[in-house]
Design an enzyme around this catalytic site. Structure first.
Site, mmCIF file in Angstrom:
data_model
loop_
_atom_site.group_PDB
_atom_site.id
_atom_site.type_symbol
_atom_site.label_atom_id
_atom_site.label_comp_id
_atom_site.label_asym_id
_atom_site.label_seq_id
_atom_site.Cartn_x
_atom_site.Cartn_y
_atom_site.Cartn_z
ATOM 1 N N CYS A 193 -6.087 -4.389 -6.059
ATOM 2 C CA CYS A 193 -6.021 -5.317 -4.924
ATOM 3 C C CYS A 193 -5.739 -6.747 -5.390
ATOM 4 O O CYS A 193 -5.087 -7.515 -4.682
ATOM 5 C CB CYS A 193 -7.328 -5.287 -4.134
ATOM 6 S SG CYS A 193 -7.515 -3.843 -3.078
ATOM 7 N N HIS A 246 -6.159 1.524 2.847
ATOM 8 C CA HIS A 246 -4.931 1.250 2.092
ATOM 9 C C HIS A 246 -4.699 2.363 1.075
ATOM 10 O O HIS A 246 -5.654 2.873 0.471
ATOM 11 C CB HIS A 246 -5.028 -0.071 1.328
ATOM 12 C CG HIS A 246 -4.754 -1.285 2.130
ATOM 13 N ND1 HIS A 246 -5.315 -2.512 1.844
ATOM 14 C CD2 HIS A 246 -3.963 -1.482 3.215
ATOM 15 C CE1 HIS A 246 -4.885 -3.411 2.716
ATOM 16 N NE2 HIS A 246 -4.060 -2.812 3.551
#
Length: 279
Positions: free
Chosen positions: A273, A179
């Protein structure tokens, strides 16, 4: 004015601005499968410690003047704590995620319902694979977008159309950093910190052109997901283990705020996150 003088002036002018975040308490957090290089189902997880670390992060945000909306976690979705992956919200428009792995597929609809409850008018579900702010980071008036592991150019085009914003595609090449938010930290509308080895040569050239004054992270800081942080314009909330990055941020006039995230790191997540921003 020299470049050094410009940086000094910008550092002196840094100010925090209040932010609004969405978070999900890790009541069901666990590592029962492996969908990234960080996850090992054979390694024990201390859920109580994960909750304690998450609560510290939430309390720290609120202490610094930020608002936190909490989404209830759902049984059977141990990764739902990573709220950043749930979607993208800019202005009155929102897009909920469509996850790559079936283990997380139900998180997209769960966050979609929450976005609707927040009263956002333009809420859609992603048609292309798209893991929210894991893949897309707003920097000024553009979105930086990762590709190569969890997201594609088709998803970038879909997001650009829905939010009416330019999207800059950046190829990721290290499977540890699947990511974009694991290797790039927006600091303000013109400044980012990032870890060059995680990007392809073409992506590194783009970043060098767009952000010539970027902070470059070390191997050690990348290895603890130090770039998986959140900045409010002055305060930078990041893993307390990212010591070299904290020093570099302080030297540039930011205030690093270290948070211990060791238990959530077992699933490949840290501060960012766990944090979806309502831009």
């Amino acid at each position: 004015m020299t470049s050094v003088a410009i940086l000094q002036a910008e550092s002196a002018a840094r100010r925090p601005s209040p932010r609004r975040f969405v978070m999900c308490r890790p009541d069901h957090f666990d590592v029962t499968y492996s969908i990234n290089p960080w996850m090992n189902p054979d390694e024990p997880v201390d859920r109580c410690l994960a909750i304690e670390q998450w609560e510290t992060l939430r309390a720290t945000y609120e202490e610094y003047g930020h608002k936190v909306d909490v989404v209830p976690g759902l049984p059977g979705l141990p990764d739902m704590v990573f709220a950043a992956n749930g979607g993208l919200i800019v202005g009155e428009r929102a897009m909920s995620a469509r996850f790559t792995h079936p283990e997380r597929a139900a998180e997209g609809p769960a966050y979609h319902r929450r976005f609707a409850e927040l009263g956002l008018a333009g809420v859609v579900g992603a048609e292309e694979l798209n893991e929210g702010e894991g893949d897309f980071l707003l920097v000024g008036d553009r979105l930086l977008a990762g590709m190569g592991f969890r997201c594609s150019l088709a998803a970038h085009e879909e997001v650009s159309r829905h939010f009416a914003l330019p999207v800059v595609s950046l190829e990721l090449v290290d499977p540890r950093f699947y990511h974009l938010d694991t290797v790039l930290l927006p600091l303000d509308s013109r400044t980012v910190a990032y870890y060059p080895p995680a990007f392809s040569r073409a992506a590194r050239a783009i970043l060098a052109d767009l952000y010539p004054d970027a902070i470059l992270a070390t191997d050690a800081d990348a290895a603890v997901l130090g770039l998986n942080g959140v900045c409010d314009g002055f305060n930078v909330f990041l893993s307390s283990s990212a010591t070299e990055l904290s020093e570099a941020l302080r030297a540039r006039g930011y205030n690093p705020v270290g948070i211990e995230m060791s238990e959530l790191l077992k699933a490949g997540g840290s501060v960012k996150c766990c944090t979806l921003e309502i831009h």
